[in-house]
Design a protein around this motif. Sequence first.
Motif, PDB file in Angstrom:
ATOM      1  N   ASP A   1       0.835  -1.207   0.000  1.00  0.00           N
ATOM      2  CA  ASP A   1       0.000   0.000   0.000  1.00  0.00           C
ATOM      3  C   ASP A   1       0.867   1.254   0.000  1.00  0.00           C
ATOM      4  N   SER A   2       1.984   1.209   0.747  1.00  0.00           N
ATOM      5  CA  SER A   2       2.817   2.410   0.804  1.00  0.00           C
ATOM      6  C   SER A   2       3.508   2.642  -0.531  1.00  0.00           C
ATOM      7  N   LEU A   3       3.875   1.554  -1.235  1.00  0.00           N
ATOM      8  CA  LEU A   3       4.431   1.723  -2.582  1.00  0.00           C
ATOM      9  C   LEU A   3       3.420   2.450  -3.471  1.00  0.00           C
ATOM     10  N   GLU A   4       2.180   2.001  -3.340  1.00  0.00           N
ATOM     11  CA  GLU A   4       1.128   2.580  -4.172  1.00  0.00           C
ATOM     12  C   GLU A   4       0.949   4.062  -3.850  1.00  0.00           C
ATOM     13  N   SER A   5       0.998   4.383  -2.547  1.00  0.00           N
ATOM     14  CA  SER A   5       0.792   5.779  -2.166  1.00  0.00           C
ATOM     15  C   SER A   5       1.949   6.659  -2.600  1.00  0.00           C
ATOM     16  N   MET A   6       3.127   6.028  -2.846  1.00  0.00           N
ATOM     17  CA  MET A   6       4.256   6.812  -3.355  1.00  0.00           C
ATOM     18  C   MET A   6       4.230   6.925  -4.874  1.00  0.00           C
ATOM     19  N   GLY A   7       3.206   6.326  -5.470  1.00  0.00           N
ATOM     20  CA  GLY A   7       3.078   6.425  -6.923  1.00  0.00           C
ATOM     21  C   GLY A   7       3.910   5.420  -7.673  1.00  0.00           C
ATOM     22  N   ILE A   8       4.320   4.339  -6.991  1.00  0.00           N
ATOM     23  CA  ILE A   8       5.058   3.278  -7.678  1.00  0.00           C
ATOM     24  C   ILE A   8       4.093   2.117  -7.874  1.00  0.00           C
ATOM     25  N   ASP A   9       4.045   1.595  -9.108  1.00  0.00           N
ATOM     26  CA  ASP A   9       3.164   0.465  -9.380  1.00  0.00           C
ATOM     27  C   ASP A   9       3.733  -0.768  -8.678  1.00  0.00           C
ATOM     28  N   PRO A  10       3.058  -1.281  -7.639  1.00  0.00           N
ATOM     29  CA  PRO A  10       3.634  -2.411  -6.900  1.00  0.00           C
ATOM     30  C   PRO A  10       3.744  -3.676  -7.742  1.00  0.00           C
ATOM     31  N   VAL A  11       2.827  -3.823  -8.711  1.00  0.00           N
ATOM     32  CA  VAL A  11       2.909  -5.031  -9.554  1.00  0.00           C
ATOM     33  C   VAL A  11       4.207  -5.003 -10.353  1.00  0.00           C
ATOM     34  N   LYS A  12       4.500  -3.831 -10.925  1.00  0.00           N
ATOM     35  CA  LYS A  12       5.727  -3.723 -11.713  1.00  0.00           C
ATOM     36  C   LYS A  12       6.962  -3.844 -10.828  1.00  0.00           C
ATOM     37  N   PHE A  13       6.885  -3.244  -9.624  1.00  0.00           N
ATOM     38  CA  PHE A  13       8.062  -3.184  -8.766  1.00  0.00           C
ATOM     39  C   PHE A  13       8.358  -4.540  -8.119  1.00  0.00           C
ATOM     40  N   ILE A  14       7.298  -5.260  -7.740  1.00  0.00           N
ATOM     41  CA  ILE A  14       7.496  -6.488  -6.971  1.00  0.00           C
ATOM     42  C   ILE A  14       7.293  -7.738  -7.816  1.00  0.00           C
ATOM     43  N   VAL A  15       6.209  -7.762  -8.603  1.00  0.00           N
ATOM     44  CA  VAL A  15       5.826  -9.022  -9.265  1.00  0.00           C
ATOM     45  C   VAL A  15       6.626  -9.262 -10.543  1.00  0.00           C
ATOM     46  N   THR A  16       6.760  -8.217 -11.384  1.00  0.00           N
ATOM     47  CA  THR A  16       7.384  -8.406 -12.697  1.00  0.00           C
ATOM     48  C   THR A  16       8.802  -8.991 -12.622  1.00  0.00           C
ATOM     49  N   PRO A  17       9.683  -8.471 -11.741  1.00  0.00           N
ATOM     50  CA  PRO A  17      11.026  -9.068 -11.697  1.00  0.00           C
ATOM     51  C   PRO A  17      10.998 -10.542 -11.309  1.00  0.00           C
ATOM     52  N   ARG A  18      10.060 -10.898 -10.425  1.00  0.00           N
ATOM     53  CA  ARG A  18       9.985 -12.308 -10.001  1.00  0.00           C
ATOM     54  C   ARG A  18       9.484 -13.189 -11.138  1.00  0.00           C
ATOM     55  N   LEU A  19       8.525 -12.646 -11.900  1.00  0.00           N
ATOM     56  CA  LEU A  19       7.998 -13.396 -13.047  1.00  0.00           C
ATOM     57  C   LEU A  19       9.115 -13.676 -14.051  1.00  0.00           C
ATOM     58  N   LEU A  20       9.839 -12.614 -14.407  1.00  0.00           N
ATOM     59  CA  LEU A  20      10.904 -12.781 -15.391  1.00  0.00           C
ATOM     60  C   LEU A  20      12.015 -13.660 -14.840  1.00  0.00           C
ATOM     61  N   GLY A  21      12.323 -13.466 -13.552  1.00  0.00           N
ATOM     62  CA  GLY A  21      13.368 -14.276 -12.925  1.00  0.00           C
ATOM     63  C   GLY A  21      13.053 -15.752 -13.018  1.00  0.00           C
ATOM     64  N   ALA A  22      11.784 -16.115 -12.751  1.00  0.00           N
ATOM     65  CA  ALA A  22      11.412 -17.529 -12.807  1.00  0.00           C
ATOM     66  C   ALA A  22      11.437 -18.047 -14.235  1.00  0.00           C
ATOM     67  N   VAL A  23      10.943 -17.225 -15.179  1.00  0.00           N
ATOM     68  CA  VAL A  23      10.902 -17.686 -16.576  1.00  0.00           C
ATOM     69  C   VAL A  23      12.321 -17.875 -17.125  1.00  0.00           C
ATOM     70  N   VAL A  24      13.273 -17.078 -16.625  1.00  0.00           N
ATOM     71  CA  VAL A  24      14.663 -17.263 -17.064  1.00  0.00           C
ATOM     72  C   VAL A  24      15.293 -18.453 -16.337  1.00  0.00           C
ATOM     73  N   SER A  25      15.025 -18.564 -15.031  1.00  0.00           N
ATOM     74  CA  SER A  25      15.758 -19.549 -14.220  1.00  0.00           C
ATOM     75  C   SER A  25      15.328 -20.985 -14.475  1.00  0.00           C
ATOM     76  N   VAL A  26      14.008 -21.204 -14.559  1.00  0.00           N
ATOM     77  CA  VAL A  26      13.531 -22.597 -14.592  1.00  0.00           C
ATOM     78  C   VAL A  26      14.047 -23.376 -15.813  1.00  0.00           C
ATOM     79  N   PRO A  27      14.020 -22.798 -17.042  1.00  0.00           N
ATOM     80  CA  PRO A  27      14.594 -23.556 -18.164  1.00  0.00           C
ATOM     81  C   PRO A  27      16.071 -23.865 -17.983  1.00  0.00           C
ATOM     82  N   LEU A  28      16.830 -22.901 -17.417  1.00  0.00           N
ATOM     83  CA  LEU A  28      18.256 -23.155 -17.218  1.00  0.00           C
ATOM     84  C   LEU A  28      18.449 -24.256 -16.183  1.00  0.00           C
ATOM     85  N   LEU A  29      17.665 -24.199 -15.104  1.00  0.00           N
ATOM     86  CA  LEU A  29      17.758 -25.247 -14.086  1.00  0.00           C
ATOM     87  C   LEU A  29      17.383 -26.600 -14.678  1.00  0.00           C
ATOM     88  N   THR A  30      16.373 -26.594 -15.576  1.00  0.00           N
ATOM     89  CA  THR A  30      15.965 -27.851 -16.206  1.00  0.00           C
ATOM     90  C   THR A  30      17.084 -28.430 -17.061  1.00  0.00           C
TER      91      THR A  30
END
Lengths: 147, 256
Positions: free
Chosen positions: B129-158
Motif C-alpha cells: 500500500d505504501s508503494l502505491e501511495s508513493m506512486g510506484i506500481d507495486p505489480v511492476k516493482f514487486i511481481v514483474t522481476p519475479r515473473l521474469l526471474g522464474a521464466v529465465v531460471s527454470v529452463p536453465l535449471l531444467t
Amino acid sequence: MKRLNIETVVGLFVLLGIACLAWLSVKLGKLEIVGGDYVPVHAEFASASGLKPGVSVEIAGVDVGKVESITLRNYKADVLMKIRGGIDLQEDTIASIRTRGLIGDKFVNLSPGASDRLIPPGGKIRETESAVDLEALIGEFIHGSAK
Amino acid sequence: MAALAETIGKRALEAIHRMGRMTVFLYRSAAALFIPPYRVRRIVKQVHFIGVKSLFVIVLTAAFTGMVLGLQGYYTLRKFGSEGLLGSAVALSLIRELGPVLSALMVTGRAGSALTAEIGIMRIGEQIDSLESMGIDPVKFIVTPRLLGAVVSVPLLTAIFDVVGILGGYLVGVKLLGVNAGVFFGQMEASVEWKDVANGFVKSLIFGLIIAWVCTFKGYFTGRGAEGVSQSTTSAVVLSSVLILVSDYFLTSVLL
C-alpha cells in the motif's frame, strides 16, 4: 577469498545453464547451427516400412548422412537423404533399407557402384532394395512358400 | 432445489471471477515488463534467488533421479537383453518428462513458497500500500522481476537437471552395472532428437511462468494476518504443483 557479488554468480549460473542446453541440443539433439555441407539425394523404395526421418545413411558402416523426409509419390516411398558433401555417389549406387540387429532400428545402406557417371545433387538413386519384412520371411519359412 | 442451484451458481461465478482476476494479474505483471524503467538489477537479484540458490537442490535431486533411472532401467531392460538401450531410456525420460517436471516441482517447493510468503508479508505489513501511495506500481516493482526471474531460471535449471541426471545414469549404468560407455552414449545420441530437447525447453518455460504467476498472485492477494500468509503459501504450493502436473499432460499431448 573475496565474496563473489550477485552479478558474477548469476552470470556464471546463466552460462552454466546455457552450456547444458547447448550440449543437449547440439550433441544429443543434433541441432545444426551452421547448415553444414550436405547434398540432397532422392531414392524411391517400394516400401519404407519402419524408416523414419533422422535415421542414418551409411556406406560400409560409416555414417555419411541422414534421412531428411519420406513422402509418398506414385504409391512409392520417396526418401530424401542428405549426404555429406565430398562423397561421390555413382549412378549405379544401390540404396537398401537394412535393420540393425534382429529388432533394431532401420537405416539406409548405400553400396557404391562402378559407373563413371555420378549422381548430381538432388538426383535420384535408381537401384533400391526395400525393407526386409521379417515376419513375411519367417512366415514363408514356416509355411513353406504357401503364401 | 433452488438453494442447491444457487449454491452451485455462486461457486461457479466465484471460480470464474478468481480465474479472471488471475488472468488480469498475469497480464498486468507481464505488460509492465515493457514499460521503462526496466530495473535490471532487481531481475538479476530474482534470478539469483530463484535460480542460483536452487542449484544445489536441483543438482542433488537430478543426480539421484538419474541414478535410480539407471538402476531401474537396467534391471528392466536386462530381462529383454537390451541393456544397450539404457542410455536412451535415461536420456529420453529425463529430457522429455522428469527434467522439466521435477525441477519445476523443486523450484515450487524451494522458491515459490518463499515468493508467496515474502509478498504476503509485504501485503500485511502494508508495504505494498505504501508503494502505491508513493506512486510506484507495486505489480511492476514487486511481481514483474519475479515473473521474469522464474521464466529465465527454470529452463536453465531444467537443462542442468537433464545433464546432471544423465551423468547420474551414466555413473550407475556404466561404472556400477557395467554397460558399455560407448553403447550408452551412442544409443542416447541415436534416439534423442532435437524435438525432444525443444519440447522439454518449452515445457520448462511454461512451468516457470506457472510457478511465478501462481505464487506471486497468492502472495499479492493474501488473507489477513499470519494465518492468511500461511494459508496462501500452502495453497500457492499446492496449486502450482497441481497446475504443473496437469499442464504437463496437456503440453505433452499437444507438443508430441
